[in-house]
Design an enzyme around this catalytic site. Structure first.
Site, mmCIF file in Angstrom:
data_model
loop_
_atom_site.group_PDB
_atom_site.id
_atom_site.type_symbol
_atom_site.label_atom_id
_atom_site.label_comp_id
_atom_site.label_asym_id
_atom_site.label_seq_id
_atom_site.Cartn_x
_atom_site.Cartn_y
_atom_site.Cartn_z
ATOM 1 N N HIS A 64 0.820 -1.212 0.000
ATOM 2 C CA HIS A 64 0.000 0.000 0.000
ATOM 3 C C HIS A 64 0.852 1.261 0.000
ATOM 4 C CE1 HIS A 64 -3.502 -2.431 0.787
ATOM 5 N NE2 HIS A 64 -2.935 -2.938 1.858
ATOM 6 N N HIS A 92 5.622 6.318 6.511
ATOM 7 C CA HIS A 92 5.194 5.883 5.184
ATOM 8 C C HIS A 92 4.575 7.106 4.505
ATOM 9 C CE1 HIS A 92 1.605 5.627 7.716
ATOM 10 N NE2 HIS A 92 0.983 6.053 6.628
ATOM 11 N N HIS A 94 1.546 8.638 1.253
ATOM 12 C CA HIS A 94 0.413 8.468 0.324
ATOM 13 C C HIS A 94 0.665 9.452 -0.806
ATOM 14 C CE1 HIS A 94 -1.812 6.435 3.659
ATOM 15 N NE2 HIS A 94 -1.038 7.230 4.391
ATOM 16 N N GLU A 105 -3.592 13.155 1.670
ATOM 17 C CA GLU A 105 -4.835 12.729 2.316
ATOM 18 C C GLU A 105 -5.544 13.941 2.896
ATOM 19 O OE1 GLU A 105 -3.785 9.062 4.691
ATOM 20 O OE2 GLU A 105 -4.856 8.294 2.944
ATOM 21 N N HIS A 118 3.557 10.319 6.597
ATOM 22 C CA HIS A 118 2.993 10.076 7.933
ATOM 23 C C HIS A 118 4.026 9.427 8.844
ATOM 24 C CE1 HIS A 118 -1.385 9.979 6.222
ATOM 25 N NE2 HIS A 118 -0.949 11.210 6.488
ATOM 26 N N THR A 198 -6.080 6.183 8.482
ATOM 27 C CA THR A 198 -6.677 6.453 7.166
ATOM 28 C C THR A 198 -6.741 5.194 6.309
ATOM 29 O OG1 THR A 198 -4.568 7.029 6.134
ATOM 30 C CG2 THR A 198 -5.801 8.820 7.214
ATOM 31 N N THR A 199 -6.335 4.071 6.882
ATOM 32 C CA THR A 199 -6.452 2.781 6.198
ATOM 33 C C THR A 199 -7.206 1.829 7.128
ATOM 34 O OG1 THR A 199 -4.333 2.047 7.145
ATOM 35 C CG2 THR A 199 -4.257 3.038 4.957
#
Ligand code: 1SD
Ligand code: ZN
Length: 257
Positions: A64, A92, A94, A105, A118, A198-199
């Site tokens: 992801h 990690h 996004h 996000e 993040h 958020t996941t």
């Protein structure tokens, strides 16, 4: 094996079917409406203290995102909106598609950035991150927006390694001294609010600390992230658009330094 959630066929608009909290009262990310953020003097009187040091172990492709594993023993995050001490567990990001300016996000007055980093911390009043992950005060995540511009020397040791983990499960060691605070913006003004992962499983356990000032990274550094692959129903494909869109505020107040 494909997981039971993703960012396409089983994307964010379906997550609530398996994770009902997706429609909960403190979901993340959100659109930060700057005019509605309440400046809170308490946040500056008790400043956020971030201590990381050389704590990076390895970078892996989780399917992801990339994720940098951390030995958090010597790390410390406290002050600002937080009670007690939190420790860094991993970081990690996004991100969005090639040459587009969306993929973050959180959004700011409806504006997006091409990526968002993040840094995930857990509250040391719990024994470990797995115990903290679903508690209302369990996690604190620092969000840093990436903006396309000049190459970021402080992110380069990580972006160079991201180019070496194309497939899900790939992992490389971080062999050199690397301090994650090298990626933080010089100015530490932030917004803070109570939200969620958020996941999936979308636990409502996160005190969000979103840095107001983005950091510049180069188009090439963003491209390295998109060179990673994830599993799709048809095989493997370039990883991008691994972000959840903003969720309803549900009456929450965003505070600002
Ligand atoms: O996406 C991450 C997920 O990978 C995991 O790290 C989780 C914490 O265990 O946090 C979410 S996020 O809310 O930081 N995006
Ligand atoms: Zn994240």
């Amino acid at each position: 094996r494909l997981q039971n959630w993703d960012y396409f066929a089983r994307g964010p608009s379906y997550w609530h079917e398996q994770f009902p909290v997706a429609k909960g009262q403190r979901q993340s990310p959100i659109d930060i409406v700057t005019a509605n953020a309440k400046v809170d003097k308490a946040l500056t009187d008790n400043p956020l203290k971030i201590h990381y040091g050389n704590c990076c172990l390895g970078v892996s492709n989780t399917g992801h995102s990339f994720q940098v594993a951390i030995d958090g023993t010597e790390t410390e995050l406290n002050g600002g909106p937080l009670d007690g001490t939190y420790k860094l567990a991993q970081f990690h990001a996004h991100w969005g598609p090639y040459r587009k300016e969306f993929g973050s996000e959180h959004t700011v007055d409806g504006s997006t950035y091409p990526a968002e980093l993040h840094l995930v911390h857990w509250n040391t009043k719990y024994n470990d991150i797995s115990e903290a992950v679903d508690k209302p005060d369990g996690l604190a995540v620092i969000g840093v927006f990436f903006k396309r511009g000049r190459e970021h020397a402080g992110f380069k040791p990580i972006s160079d390694l991201i180019a070496k983990i194309p497939h899900k499960g790939d992992n490389v060691e971080v062999c050199c001294n690397y301090d994650p605070s090298w990626i933080l913006p010089a100015r530490r003004d932030y917004w803070t609010y109570l939200g969620s992962l958020t996941t999936p499983p979308l636990h409502e356990s996160v005190t969000w600390i979103v840095m107001k000032n983005p950091v510049e990274v180069s188009a090439e550094q963003l491209a390295y992230m998109r060179m990673m692959l994830w599993e799709t129903p048809d095989g493997e494909d370039q990883m991008f658009n691994n972000y959840r869109p903003p969720q309803p505020l549900q009456g929450r107040v965003v505070r600002s330094t």
